[in-house]
Write an enzyme that holds these catalytic residues in place. Structure first.
Site, mmCIF file in Angstrom:
data_model
loop_
_atom_site.group_PDB
_atom_site.id
_atom_site.type_symbol
_atom_site.label_atom_id
_atom_site.label_comp_id
_atom_site.label_asym_id
_atom_site.label_seq_id
_atom_site.Cartn_x
_atom_site.Cartn_y
_atom_site.Cartn_z
ATOM 1 N N ASN A 13 -6.963 4.024 -2.012
ATOM 2 C CA ASN A 13 -5.925 4.880 -2.583
ATOM 3 C C ASN A 13 -5.123 4.040 -3.585
ATOM 4 O OD1 ASN A 13 -3.838 6.608 -3.157
ATOM 5 N ND2 ASN A 13 -2.875 6.468 -1.133
ATOM 6 N N LYS A 15 -2.883 4.988 -5.557
ATOM 7 C CA LYS A 15 -1.511 5.503 -5.744
ATOM 8 C C LYS A 15 -1.172 5.585 -7.246
ATOM 9 C CE LYS A 15 -0.351 3.480 -1.334
ATOM 10 N NZ LYS A 15 0.701 3.215 -0.369
ATOM 11 N N HIS A 106 -0.637 12.855 2.467
ATOM 12 C CA HIS A 106 -0.237 11.439 2.525
ATOM 13 C C HIS A 106 1.273 11.386 2.805
ATOM 14 C CE1 HIS A 106 0.557 7.306 1.426
ATOM 15 N NE2 HIS A 106 -0.746 7.086 1.530
ATOM 16 N N GLU A 108 3.549 9.576 1.718
ATOM 17 C CA GLU A 108 4.413 9.457 0.535
ATOM 18 C C GLU A 108 4.676 10.833 -0.071
ATOM 19 O OE1 GLU A 108 2.146 6.446 -1.507
ATOM 20 O OE2 GLU A 108 2.725 4.996 0.027
ATOM 21 N N GLU A 178 -2.466 7.273 9.537
ATOM 22 C CA GLU A 178 -1.714 6.225 8.855
ATOM 23 C C GLU A 178 -0.297 6.176 9.409
ATOM 24 O OE1 GLU A 178 -3.456 5.393 4.726
ATOM 25 O OE2 GLU A 178 -2.103 7.083 4.508
ATOM 26 N N GLY A 184 1.939 -0.182 3.408
ATOM 27 C CA GLY A 184 2.549 -1.040 2.384
ATOM 28 C C GLY A 184 3.519 -2.071 2.938
ATOM 29 N N SER A 222 -1.851 -1.065 5.739
ATOM 30 C CA SER A 222 -2.001 -2.517 5.556
ATOM 31 C C SER A 222 -3.360 -3.037 6.024
ATOM 32 C CB SER A 222 -0.855 -3.266 6.230
ATOM 33 O OG SER A 222 0.377 -2.910 5.627
ATOM 34 N N GLY A 243 -4.647 1.090 0.753
ATOM 35 C CA GLY A 243 -3.768 1.155 -0.414
ATOM 36 C C GLY A 243 -3.824 -0.145 -1.199
ATOM 37 N N GLY A 244 -2.847 -1.006 -0.971
ATOM 38 C CA GLY A 244 -2.684 -2.244 -1.738
ATOM 39 C C GLY A 244 -3.968 -3.045 -1.913
HETATM 40 C C1 PEP Z 1 -2.035 4.093 1.864
HETATM 41 O O1 PEP Z 1 -1.318 4.247 0.904
HETATM 42 O O2 PEP Z 1 -2.714 5.049 2.229
HETATM 43 C C2 PEP Z 1 -2.053 2.807 2.534
HETATM 44 C C3 PEP Z 1 -2.622 2.721 3.699
HETATM 45 O O3 PEP Z 1 -1.453 1.737 1.888
HETATM 46 P P1 PEP Z 1 -1.513 0.177 2.312
HETATM 47 O O4 PEP Z 1 -2.957 -0.142 2.607
HETATM 48 O O5 PEP Z 1 -0.999 -0.550 1.120
HETATM 49 O O6 PEP Z 1 -0.663 0.024 3.516
#
Ligand code: PEP
Length: 263
Positions: A13, A15, A106, A108, A178, A184, A222, A243-244
């Site tokens: 993802n 983002k 999600h 966010e 999640e 994040g 994460s 994500g990251g």
């Molecule tokens: C996400 O945005 O779905 C996510 C899991 O981010 P991160 O891996 O950065 O925690």
């Protein structure tokens, strides 16, 4: 059917990242990783979710990757079809452009963009009816976990969409658990806690759909190259929403490899 028979999904993802030139570089590096050591599509479904503006370009750039890499939309309109909805992209328009999968719910979007349970259910309904696959995100906040409400919150989020999903459409749903406090933040749920929640989700799904045992349930929060193997070893964790770490080609490739080789 044991959940280990489910082909894992590893979904990046992106983002609201990256700039065009960086996206190109990321794709090139990821394609090189795949070229050097391809993962078979039978071992792992790999996907990335770029910003809407880049969906088709990224899809073109990935067309010659050594293994298929699906391109996923990060969101979809609650409005179906076409019409006077400035700024929106409907499920039908995504499908018409060759985008077959969408992330919905999600945290966010739930927290920052008023995607309430009603809105999320409308999006899921429209996406499924347009023939899209849905990666449906669920997860509890830290306060909810500390109050002992994590399972209740997550199972309620599954129930929120149950009334709009027709029996056979569950086959088109991937769940992404999640925990919000892990997104994040660098804090990952322990493999034991994540497995316990995934098992509870599968049990909850079994009350609703005959597809429960076949449904991929991804973990997100994460996920990194150095914790992916431990998570992949858990029975009911069928992949990762990343994500990251998906913005780094090598890390993302290593995460995909961890799931492909462990499952
Ligand atoms: C996400 O945005 O779905 C996510 C899991 O981010 P991160 O891996 O950065 O925690």
């Amino acid at each position: 059917m044991s959940s280990s028979a489910i082909t894992p999904w590893v979904v990046g993802n992106w983002k609201m990242n990256p700039m065009q030139a960086d996206a190109q570089q990321l794709i090139q590096s990821f394609k090189q990783q795949l070229q050097q050591a391809p993962l078979s599509a039978a071992q792992c479904h790999i996907a990335v979710a770029p910003i809407a503006l880049h969906l088709l370009t990224v899809q073109q750039q990935l067309a010659d990757a050594a293994v298929p890499v699906a391109v996923v939309a990060q969101d979809v309109s609650r409005q179906a079809g076409t019409g006077a909805y400035t700024g929106e992209i409907s499920a039908e328009l995504l499908k018409d452009s060759g985008i077959d999968t969408v992330l919905i719910g999600h945290s966010e979007r739930r927290e920052l963009f008023a995607d309430t349970s009603v809105v999320v259910a409308e999006k899921v309904k429209n996406a499924l009816n347009a023939g899209l696959r849905v990666i449906y995100c669920v997860g509890e906040s830290l306060a909810q976990r500390e109050e002992g409400l994590a399972n209740q919150v997550v199972l309620q989020q599954i129930c929120d969409i149950a009334r709009v999903v027709q029996a056979e459409q569950w086959a088109q749903i991937v769940i992404a658990y999640e925990p919000i406090w892990a997104i994040g933040t660098g804090k990952t749920a322990s493999p034991e806690d994540a497995q316990a929640m995934h098992a509870a989700i599968r049990e909850g799904l079994a009350q609703i759909t005959a597809y429960a045992a076949k449904m991929p349930i991804l973990y997100g929060g994460s996920v990194k190259a150095d914790n992916a193997l431990q998570l992949a070893a858990c029975k009911d964790i069928n992949g990762a929403l990343v994500g990251g770490a998906s913005l780094d080609a090598q890390s993302f490739y290593q995460i995909a490899t961890a799931f492909a080789q462990t499952k």
